[in-house]
Write an enzyme that holds these catalytic residues in place. Structure first.
Site, PDB file in Angstrom:
ATOM      1  N   ASP A   1      -8.225  -5.260   0.081  1.00  0.00           N
ATOM      2  CA  ASP A   1      -8.371  -6.508  -0.939  1.00  0.00           C
ATOM      3  C   ASP A   1      -8.061  -7.795  -0.713  1.00  0.00           C
ATOM      4  OD1 ASP A   1      -9.607  -4.322  -2.606  1.00  0.00           O
ATOM      5  OD2 ASP A   1      -7.614  -3.764  -3.115  1.00  0.00           O
TER       6      ASP A   1
ATOM      7  N   HIS B   1       0.677  -1.164   0.043  1.00  0.00           N
ATOM      8  CA  HIS B   1       0.170  -0.004   0.134  1.00  0.00           C
ATOM      9  C   HIS B   1       0.843   1.236  -0.040  1.00  0.00           C
ATOM     10  CE1 HIS B   1      -3.113   2.796   1.046  1.00  0.00           C
ATOM     11  NE2 HIS B   1      -4.181   2.241   0.567  1.00  0.00           N
TER      12      HIS B   1
HETATM   13  N1  CMC Z   1       4.098  -7.752  -4.955  1.00  0.00           N
HETATM   14  C1  CMC Z   1       5.429  -7.754  -4.963  1.00  0.00           C
HETATM   15  N2  CMC Z   1       6.047  -6.590  -5.070  1.00  0.00           N
HETATM   16  C2  CMC Z   1       5.426  -5.575  -4.701  1.00  0.00           C
HETATM   17  C3  CMC Z   1       4.083  -5.255  -4.311  1.00  0.00           C
HETATM   18  C4  CMC Z   1       3.360  -6.537  -4.666  1.00  0.00           C
HETATM   19  N3  CMC Z   1       2.038  -6.659  -4.342  1.00  0.00           N
HETATM   20  N4  CMC Z   1       3.779  -4.252  -3.816  1.00  0.00           N
HETATM   21  C5  CMC Z   1       5.041  -3.468  -4.031  1.00  0.00           C
HETATM   22  N5  CMC Z   1       5.960  -4.257  -4.495  1.00  0.00           N
HETATM   23  C6  CMC Z   1       7.295  -3.667  -4.347  1.00  0.00           C
HETATM   24  C7  CMC Z   1       7.470  -2.961  -5.769  1.00  0.00           C
HETATM   25  O1  CMC Z   1       8.137  -3.680  -6.908  1.00  0.00           O
HETATM   26  C8  CMC Z   1       8.653  -2.162  -5.412  1.00  0.00           C
HETATM   27  O2  CMC Z   1       9.830  -2.919  -5.420  1.00  0.00           O
HETATM   28  P1  CMC Z   1      11.460  -2.102  -5.586  1.00  0.00           P
HETATM   29  O3  CMC Z   1      11.567  -1.214  -4.661  1.00  0.00           O
HETATM   30  O4  CMC Z   1      12.333  -3.200  -5.507  1.00  0.00           O
HETATM   31  O5  CMC Z   1      11.243  -1.593  -6.789  1.00  0.00           O
HETATM   32  C9  CMC Z   1       8.586  -1.948  -3.790  1.00  0.00           C
HETATM   33  O6  CMC Z   1       7.475  -3.032  -3.342  1.00  0.00           O
HETATM   34  C10 CMC Z   1       7.811  -0.656  -3.482  1.00  0.00           C
HETATM   35  O7  CMC Z   1       6.468  -0.660  -4.283  1.00  0.00           O
HETATM   36  P2  CMC Z   1       5.967   0.582  -4.925  1.00  0.00           P
HETATM   37  O8  CMC Z   1       5.433   0.028  -6.425  1.00  0.00           O
HETATM   38  O9  CMC Z   1       7.097   1.782  -4.992  1.00  0.00           O
HETATM   39  O10 CMC Z   1       4.639   0.901  -3.924  1.00  0.00           O
HETATM   40  P3  CMC Z   1       3.491   1.922  -4.430  1.00  0.00           P
HETATM   41  O11 CMC Z   1       3.325   2.542  -3.344  1.00  0.00           O
HETATM   42  O12 CMC Z   1       3.959   2.662  -5.737  1.00  0.00           O
HETATM   43  O13 CMC Z   1       2.387   0.926  -4.650  1.00  0.00           O
HETATM   44  C11 CMC Z   1       0.549  -0.390  -4.578  1.00  0.00           C
HETATM   45  C12 CMC Z   1       1.312   0.529  -3.934  1.00  0.00           C
HETATM   46  C13 CMC Z   1      -0.712  -0.897  -3.678  1.00  0.00           C
HETATM   47  C14 CMC Z   1      -0.048  -0.014  -6.070  1.00  0.00           C
HETATM   48  C15 CMC Z   1       1.378  -1.999  -4.635  1.00  0.00           C
HETATM   49  O14 CMC Z   1       1.638  -2.173  -3.586  1.00  0.00           O
HETATM   50  C16 CMC Z   1       0.748  -2.936  -5.307  1.00  0.00           C
HETATM   51  O15 CMC Z   1       0.782  -2.717  -6.924  1.00  0.00           O
HETATM   52  N6  CMC Z   1       0.077  -3.845  -4.829  1.00  0.00           N
HETATM   53  C17 CMC Z   1      -0.674  -4.796  -5.586  1.00  0.00           C
HETATM   54  C18 CMC Z   1      -1.976  -4.319  -6.322  1.00  0.00           C
HETATM   55  C19 CMC Z   1      -3.167  -4.402  -4.848  1.00  0.00           C
HETATM   56  O16 CMC Z   1      -3.181  -4.965  -4.120  1.00  0.00           O
HETATM   57  N7  CMC Z   1      -3.769  -2.832  -4.889  1.00  0.00           N
HETATM   58  C20 CMC Z   1      -4.593  -2.584  -3.777  1.00  0.00           C
HETATM   59  C21 CMC Z   1      -4.206  -1.499  -3.169  1.00  0.00           C
HETATM   60  S1  CMC Z   1      -5.195  -1.162  -1.594  1.00  0.00           S
HETATM   61  C22 CMC Z   1      -6.839  -0.711  -2.187  1.00  0.00           C
HETATM   62  C23 CMC Z   1      -6.745   0.441  -3.145  1.00  0.00           C
HETATM   63  O17 CMC Z   1      -6.324   1.418  -2.937  1.00  0.00           O
HETATM   64  O18 CMC Z   1      -7.667   0.336  -4.153  1.00  0.00           O
END
Ligand code: CMC
Length: 393
Positions: A327, A270
């Site tokens: 989720d 998140h």
């Molecule tokens: N699985 C594997 N790796 C992950 C995941 C995941 N679910 N989430 C983040 N990472 C990794 C990402 O690849 C990055 O790695 P690195 O630093 O090596 O490049 C690191 O963790 C930091 O992640 P980020 O992409 O910078 O985080 P963000 O704040 O941009 O993204 C997120 C947040 C929710 C979009 C992301 O965690 C994600 O895509 N999660 C899966 C989709 C999901 O469950 N979404 C629902 C969010 S909660 C409800 C809502 O808001 O609707």
């Protein structure tokens, strides 16, 4: 543009001042109008939480009764709106239908295109909150070619939704108390989350002076994506794939860690919560209890728990502070209630609607008349020359 600060996606910029929802991501705290989320768990009632979000405090008896009566009164769609559903293919994604139909409300209720005072706004809010659930249920009935169920004025908000979804002509859908409690709670836990992608969209669209319905229709589109509301469907797809033996939980987690793959552990991570998501903690508990009460043994729950266990003891997830989000368990609850996966994000939208409305109105009320207009850091060609097409080869 030398003076412009580069903040991708405005991730570190407070885009507005808001009194609605407080999040302290490092501590896993979420409060609506100052009230900790956990306190909504006993006798959860989505309508009163919606009122608190929109109008600033929990309603008194009279305010609650009045708004509930307004929800009942507005539950039907204009009969002409029903014809629109027939124009969508049965396979239409319900989020596309929902967004289009919320926009369509602007055509049927032009009296709300410009809101003059709080009374008129309250009527528009009740209309939208009431009708969204009728629209959602009709989208579902249409997808199956089933007759539409008119709302039943004797039923409260959540029961009425389940009735419109699942009753058959001459056969009222029977609802267990635990199901109503769980669904109320799911809607409450989704009701607001400060400047998430869809809410920021609603505020952005609203800042141009666009009406409440048009702004919330845009919110539905923003919510649709798999990184936002669409994640609840993606979680079930992931769990199903593992269940069908395509992959073990261990192999899935390994793939999610692999930077060469685009696979993520859905329902994990998140932007704001870097400790735990308090909504996930509540939902995991609700999920276990509901399945127990209903006597359902869903293998997907075991798989989800296994994935969580593997991920939470893996340095990749620990170092990046990735925890289950809202989720991760919500889909298993919705499945137990009988709601099909294709409708999951629609349920999220019904839940998030009061938040969108609250933010739209907060912005409308604080309005300094300014349209939102972020800047960018330009990285293109400094200056080019127009070459006539005939000379371009
Ligand atoms: N699985 C594997 N790796 C992950 C995941 C995941 N679910 N989430 C983040 N990472 C990794 C990402 O690849 C990055 O790695 P690195 O630093 O090596 O490049 C690191 O963790 C930091 O992640 P980020 O992409 O910078 O985080 P963000 O704040 O941009 O993204 C997120 C947040 C929710 C979009 C992301 O965690 C994600 O895509 N999660 C899966 C989709 C999901 O469950 N979404 C629902 C969010 S909660 C409800 C809502 O808001 O609707």
């Amino acid at each position: 543009s030398g003076l412009i600060t580069f903040d991708p996606g405005l991730g570190n910029t407070g885009s507005c001042q808001s009194d609605i929802t407080f999040i302290e991501g490092d501590l896993g705290i979420l409060r609506y109008r100052g009230i900790p989320l956990e306190q909504f768990q006993d006798n959860p009632n989505f309508v009163e939480v919606a009122l608190a979000l929109i109008f600033g405090e929990l309603p008194n008896q009279e305010q609650y009764a009045q708004f509930s009566a307004s929800l009942t009164k507005n539950a039907n769609l204009d009969e002409d709106m029903k014809h629109h559903f027939a124009g969508f293919p049965r396979s239409a994604p319900p989020m596309a239908v929902l967004s289009a139909m919320i926009s369509t409300l602007s055509c049927f209720h032009p009296e709300f295109l410009e809101l003059e005072d709080e009374t008129q706004f309250a009527r528009a809010a009740a209309r939208l909150i009431s009708k969204v659930r009728t629209l959602a249920a009709y989208a579902y009935r249409r997808s199956l070619g089933l007759p539409y169920n008119y709302p039943d004025p004797s039923l409260p908000y959540v029961s009425n939704f389940l009735h419109m979804m699942f009753s058959e002509p001459y056969k009222q859908y029977s609802m267990e108390e635990e199901v109503l409690t769980a669904l109320n709670l799911i809607l409450i836990l989704h009701a607001d989350h400060e400047q998430n992608c869809s809410t920021s969209t609603v505020r952005m669209v609203g800042s141009s002076g666009a009406n409440l319905f048009a702004s919330c229709a845009a919110g539905v589109s923003a919510l649709w994506g798999p990184l936002h509301g669409g994640a609840n469907m993606a979680v079930i797809d992931m769990l199903e794939a593992i269940h069908q033996g395509n992959m073990t939980p261990e192999a899935y987690v390994a793939l999610a860690k692999d930077k060469d793959s685009s696979v993520k552990l859905m329902g994990f991570g998140h932007r704001v919560y870097r400790n735990f998501d308090p909504r996930a903690t509540i939902l995991r508990d609700v999920c276990e209890k509901l399945l127990n009460k209903l006597g359902i043994n869903d293998p997907l729950l075991e798989i989800a728990k296994k994935l969580e266990e593997i991920a939470l003891s893996d340095s990749y997830f620990i170092e990046r502070k990735l925890y289950p989000n809202v989720d991760f368990y919500s889909g298993i609850i919705l499945r137990a209630i009988g709601i099909p996966t294709s409708m999951f994000t629609v349920i999220f939208a019904i839940g998030r609607l009061p938040g969108w409305i609250a933010h739209w109105y907060e912005q409308h009320s604080q309005n300094d008349g300014k349209i939102w207009r972020p800047r960018q850091v330009y990285t293109g060609l400094n200056e080019g020359r127009f070459i006539p097409r005939s000379e371009r080869g």
